[in-house]
Write an enzyme that holds these catalytic residues in place. Structure first.
Site, PDB file in Angstrom:
ATOM      1  N   THR A 138       0.815  -1.274  -0.034  1.00  0.00           N
ATOM      2  CA  THR A 138       0.046  -0.160  -0.086  1.00  0.00           C
ATOM      3  C   THR A 138       0.903   1.277  -0.060  1.00  0.00           C
ATOM      4  OG1 THR A 138      -1.295   1.387   1.498  1.00  0.00           O
ATOM      5  CG2 THR A 138      -0.141  -0.505   2.539  1.00  0.00           C
ATOM      6  N   ASP A 139       0.285   2.181  -0.667  1.00  0.00           N
ATOM      7  CA  ASP A 139       0.938   3.516  -0.384  1.00  0.00           C
ATOM      8  C   ASP A 139       0.989   4.092   1.006  1.00  0.00           C
ATOM      9  OD1 ASP A 139      -1.718   4.344   0.269  1.00  0.00           O
ATOM     10  OD2 ASP A 139      -1.925   5.633  -1.325  1.00  0.00           O
ATOM     11  N   GLU A 140       0.239   3.508   1.806  1.00  0.00           N
ATOM     12  CA  GLU A 140       0.326   4.001   3.300  1.00  0.00           C
ATOM     13  C   GLU A 140       1.529   4.052   4.114  1.00  0.00           C
ATOM     14  OE1 GLU A 140      -3.383   3.616   5.402  1.00  0.00           O
ATOM     15  OE2 GLU A 140      -4.448   3.225   3.615  1.00  0.00           O
ATOM     16  N   TYR A 164      -1.667  -0.580  10.820  1.00  0.00           N
ATOM     17  CA  TYR A 164      -2.012  -1.293   9.658  1.00  0.00           C
ATOM     18  C   TYR A 164      -0.668  -0.826   8.675  1.00  0.00           C
ATOM     19  CZ  TYR A 164      -3.455  -1.687   4.531  1.00  0.00           C
ATOM     20  OH  TYR A 164      -3.408  -1.966   3.386  1.00  0.00           O
ATOM     21  N   LYS A 168       2.292  -3.543   7.342  1.00  0.00           N
ATOM     22  CA  LYS A 168       2.545  -3.635   5.549  1.00  0.00           C
ATOM     23  C   LYS A 168       4.050  -3.477   5.499  1.00  0.00           C
ATOM     24  CE  LYS A 168       0.254  -4.770   2.938  1.00  0.00           C
ATOM     25  NZ  LYS A 168      -0.363  -5.879   2.411  1.00  0.00           N
TER      26      LYS A 168
HETATM   27  P1  NAD Z   1      -9.731  -7.270   2.057  1.00  0.00           P
HETATM   28  O1  NAD Z   1      -9.775  -6.945   3.513  1.00  0.00           O
HETATM   29  O2  NAD Z   1     -11.111  -6.880   1.449  1.00  0.00           O
HETATM   30  O3  NAD Z   1      -9.324  -8.724   1.826  1.00  0.00           O
HETATM   31  C1  NAD Z   1      -8.405  -9.491   2.592  1.00  0.00           C
HETATM   32  C2  NAD Z   1      -8.486 -10.914   2.392  1.00  0.00           C
HETATM   33  O4  NAD Z   1      -7.442 -11.738   3.271  1.00  0.00           O
HETATM   34  C3  NAD Z   1      -9.622 -11.205   2.981  1.00  0.00           C
HETATM   35  O5  NAD Z   1     -10.290 -12.316   2.031  1.00  0.00           O
HETATM   36  C4  NAD Z   1      -9.268 -12.361   4.176  1.00  0.00           C
HETATM   37  O6  NAD Z   1     -10.219 -13.331   4.468  1.00  0.00           O
HETATM   38  C5  NAD Z   1      -7.862 -12.543   3.904  1.00  0.00           C
HETATM   39  N1  NAD Z   1      -6.987 -13.117   4.962  1.00  0.00           N
HETATM   40  C6  NAD Z   1      -6.769 -12.154   6.043  1.00  0.00           C
HETATM   41  N2  NAD Z   1      -5.984 -12.834   6.744  1.00  0.00           N
HETATM   42  C7  NAD Z   1      -5.245 -14.084   6.255  1.00  0.00           C
HETATM   43  C8  NAD Z   1      -4.765 -15.055   6.793  1.00  0.00           C
HETATM   44  N3  NAD Z   1      -4.106 -14.918   7.651  1.00  0.00           N
HETATM   45  N4  NAD Z   1      -4.575 -16.310   5.587  1.00  0.00           N
HETATM   46  C9  NAD Z   1      -5.367 -15.954   4.606  1.00  0.00           C
HETATM   47  N5  NAD Z   1      -6.172 -15.196   4.185  1.00  0.00           N
HETATM   48  C10 NAD Z   1      -6.348 -14.035   5.153  1.00  0.00           C
HETATM   49  O7  NAD Z   1      -8.418  -6.575   1.454  1.00  0.00           O
HETATM   50  P2  NAD Z   1      -8.377  -5.689  -0.128  1.00  0.00           P
HETATM   51  O8  NAD Z   1      -8.829  -4.451   0.074  1.00  0.00           O
HETATM   52  O9  NAD Z   1      -8.664  -6.711  -0.917  1.00  0.00           O
HETATM   53  O10 NAD Z   1      -6.750  -5.765   0.019  1.00  0.00           O
HETATM   54  C11 NAD Z   1      -5.944  -6.910  -0.604  1.00  0.00           C
HETATM   55  C12 NAD Z   1      -4.514  -6.660  -0.273  1.00  0.00           C
HETATM   56  O11 NAD Z   1      -4.239  -5.250  -1.029  1.00  0.00           O
HETATM   57  C13 NAD Z   1      -4.046  -6.160   1.118  1.00  0.00           C
HETATM   58  O12 NAD Z   1      -2.740  -6.770   1.338  1.00  0.00           O
HETATM   59  C14 NAD Z   1      -3.892  -4.575   1.079  1.00  0.00           C
HETATM   60  O13 NAD Z   1      -3.077  -4.308   2.056  1.00  0.00           O
HETATM   61  C15 NAD Z   1      -3.415  -4.316  -0.179  1.00  0.00           C
HETATM   62  N6  NAD Z   1      -4.030  -2.930  -0.517  1.00  0.00           N
HETATM   63  C16 NAD Z   1      -5.247  -2.598  -0.550  1.00  0.00           C
HETATM   64  C17 NAD Z   1      -5.815  -1.529  -0.806  1.00  0.00           C
HETATM   65  C18 NAD Z   1      -7.116  -1.021  -0.843  1.00  0.00           C
HETATM   66  O14 NAD Z   1      -7.497   0.123  -1.125  1.00  0.00           O
HETATM   67  N7  NAD Z   1      -8.060  -2.053  -0.631  1.00  0.00           N
HETATM   68  C19 NAD Z   1      -4.625  -0.673  -1.687  1.00  0.00           C
HETATM   69  C20 NAD Z   1      -3.298  -0.975  -1.633  1.00  0.00           C
HETATM   70  C21 NAD Z   1      -3.022  -2.305  -1.283  1.00  0.00           C
HETATM   71  P1  TYD Z   2     -10.655   4.254   4.270  1.00  0.00           P
HETATM   72  O1  TYD Z   2     -11.278   3.801   3.148  1.00  0.00           O
HETATM   73  O2  TYD Z   2     -10.806   3.602   5.575  1.00  0.00           O
HETATM   74  O3  TYD Z   2      -9.014   3.925   3.694  1.00  0.00           O
HETATM   75  P2  TYD Z   2      -7.693   4.577   4.158  1.00  0.00           P
HETATM   76  O4  TYD Z   2      -7.788   4.846   5.452  1.00  0.00           O
HETATM   77  O5  TYD Z   2      -6.920   3.111   4.087  1.00  0.00           O
HETATM   78  O6  TYD Z   2      -7.315   5.525   3.284  1.00  0.00           O
HETATM   79  O7  TYD Z   2     -10.854   5.717   4.329  1.00  0.00           O
HETATM   80  C1  TYD Z   2     -10.532   6.504   3.434  1.00  0.00           C
HETATM   81  C2  TYD Z   2     -10.641   8.034   3.931  1.00  0.00           C
HETATM   82  O8  TYD Z   2     -11.855   8.041   4.386  1.00  0.00           O
HETATM   83  C3  TYD Z   2      -9.474   8.021   5.001  1.00  0.00           C
HETATM   84  O9  TYD Z   2      -9.250   9.622   4.909  1.00  0.00           O
HETATM   85  C4  TYD Z   2     -10.469   8.258   6.152  1.00  0.00           C
HETATM   86  C5  TYD Z   2     -11.829   8.520   5.572  1.00  0.00           C
HETATM   87  N1  TYD Z   2     -12.964   8.012   6.279  1.00  0.00           N
HETATM   88  C6  TYD Z   2     -14.109   8.745   6.818  1.00  0.00           C
HETATM   89  O10 TYD Z   2     -14.038  10.016   6.601  1.00  0.00           O
HETATM   90  N2  TYD Z   2     -15.307   8.288   7.220  1.00  0.00           N
HETATM   91  C7  TYD Z   2     -15.614   6.979   7.537  1.00  0.00           C
HETATM   92  O11 TYD Z   2     -16.294   6.331   7.891  1.00  0.00           O
HETATM   93  C8  TYD Z   2     -14.166   5.984   6.760  1.00  0.00           C
HETATM   94  C9  TYD Z   2     -14.350   4.575   6.961  1.00  0.00           C
HETATM   95  C10 TYD Z   2     -13.119   6.693   6.404  1.00  0.00           C
END
Ligand code: NAD
Ligand code: TYD
Length: 362
Positions: A138-140, A164, A168
């Site tokens: 992630t960018d975070e 988080y 990561k």
């Molecule tokens: P999500 O929370 O929707 O899905 C995560 C999945 O991982 C779930 O299906 C969960 O059951 C599974 N999981 C959790 N712990 C596990 C374990 N110990 N063993 C096997 N499976 C396990 O997340 P997402 O949004 O689909 O993100 C997927 C990946 O992409 C993550 O690594 C996240 O850090 C990264 N990512 C997400 C975003 C975003 O905006 N969603 C952006 C950048 C990177």
């Molecule tokens: P989120 O979807 O949790 O992603 P991330 O924290 O990984 O960027 O949140 C996106 C942005 O929205 C973040 O600045 C937090 C804000 N946010 C709210 O303002 N209200 C909410 O209820 C949630 C879940 C997020």
């Protein structure tokens, strides 16, 4: 030589990005997929729908931290690539309980790396050369930008601010070390905020869509001026496949849509689109439901990604503009009430009560 012609082990494949990625892989016709997912609150079989029955897809419920299981899956299915998406992913939950984040994101990733290394070492030379371990991050991990700062690149220093992001970052460092020390052919991707179908409704966009259509408040943290760089999930999946196919081992790739928006702008757009696509039964705009609530602890102000390396070296460009992707996403949530009902479990309602119950309007 085609890196996408064999079997890919996708961890976290029953989650949001993972299920979209598995669908992409299966739709190619030449790839088999083993999905390993623990089915935490965020993972659901129904995210995989009809591809659960595909002859080129095996679904395994299990933990990436389970040594014997991971070793067996790699061997039995003659895996040619691992794409690691399994993670605990919600910043707010990491503030309430960081331990699960360290367990899966750090310890779990370490186990995957160890098992992948042991397996890769013993492959015949031609298979060793093709094998890849793609770690999705992630960018975070880069921390927070000020409003005039240039966007993050692969050269940006790590400065994680939430539990988080720290977990990561720990995983990313282990991936780097496994390449540097043992030569494991690993690559890391650092992507900005994704949105699209099947995102668990604890994250901003689906939470707002569902709260709005249920007549509930739309809780914006702080002043709502925090900026995120949004990328449609399918564009992220295309980037991951491109990196798997043609990325340079040992490298990291920043992935982002360059669609920077404040949270107020995003929520405003959701309200305006919903006003048009699904007007309120009581009349008036969904904007009337917006409620500013106390800020998230340690809330990063701005993320922005400069994906020039990925664009220039691998020819990737995002295909979906934010308004187009958002409209598609809202449409998907409106058209899939059954999915919504099934993921809004008692655990989900408990989370919403814990997270927002004591957060009266600021
Ligand atoms: P999500 O929370 O929707 O899905 C995560 C999945 O991982 C779930 O299906 C969960 O059951 C599974 N999981 C959790 N712990 C596990 C374990 N110990 N063993 C096997 N499976 C396990 O997340 P997402 O949004 O689909 O993100 C997927 C990946 O992409 C993550 O690594 C996240 O850090 C990264 N990512 C997400 C975003 C975003 O905006 N969603 C952006 C950048 C990177
Ligand atoms: P989120 O979807 O949790 O992603 P991330 O924290 O990984 O960027 O949140 C996106 C942005 O929205 C973040 O600045 C937090 C804000 N946010 C709210 O303002 N209200 C909410 O209820 C949630 C879940 C997020």
């Amino acid at each position: 030589m085609d890196r996408l012609a064999g079997t890919v082990l996708v961890t976290g494949g029953a989650g949001f990005i993972g299920s979209n990625l598995v669908r992409h892989l299966i739709s190619r016709g030449d790839v088999s997929v083993v999905t390993l997912d623990k089915l935490t609150y965020a993972g659901h079989r129904l995210n995989l729908g009809d591809i659960l029955g595909s002859p080129r897809h095996v679904f395994v419920e299990g933990d990436i931290a389970d040594r014997a299981l991971v070793a067996r899956l790699l061997q039995t299915h003659a895996v040619g690539a691992v794409i690691n998406l399994a993670a605990e992913t919600h910043v707010d939950r990491s503030i309430h309980g960081p331990a699960a984040f360290v367990q899966t994101n750090v310890v779990g990733t370490l186990n995957l790396l160890e098992q992948a290394y042991l397996y890769w070492q013993k492959l015949p030379p031609s298979d060793r050369a093709l094998f890849r371990f793609v770690h999705v991050s992630t960018d975070e991990v880069y921390g927070s930008l000020g409003c005039g700062d240039p966007a993050f690149t692969e050269a940006s220093p790590y400065a994680p601010n939430s539990p988080y992001a720290a977990s990561k970052a720990g995983a990313d460092h282990l991936v780097r070390a496994f390449h540097h020390t043992y030569g494991l052919p690993a690559l890391t991707t650092n992507c900005s905020n994704n949105y699209g179908p099947r995102q668990y409704p604890e994250k901003l966009i689906p939470l707002m869509i569902l709260n709005a259509s249920n007549g509930e408040p739309l809780p914006i943290y702080g002043d709502g001026q925090n900026v995120r760089d949004w990328l449609y999930v399918e564009d992220h999946c295309q980037a991951l496949l491109r990196i798997l196919e043609a990325g340079t081992v040992g490298e990291t790739y920043v992935v982002g849509g360059s669609d920077e928006l404040t949270n107020c702008e995003v929520v405003g757009m959701i309200c305006d689109m919903l006003d048009e696509m699904h007007p309120r039964s009581t009349g008036g705009s969904y904007r009337e439901q917006i409620a500013f609530v106390p800020d998230r602890a340690g809330h990063d102000r701005r993320y922005a990604m400069n994906a020039q390396k990925l664009r220039g070296e691998l020819g990737w460009t995002p295909a979906t503009s934010f308004p187009e992707g958002l409209r598609r996403t809202i449409g998907w949530y409106l058209e899939n009430p059954q999915w919504v009902r099934e993921v809004q479990t008692p655990e989900y309602r408990q989370w919403i009560a814990t997270q927002y119950g004591g957060r009266s309007s600021a």
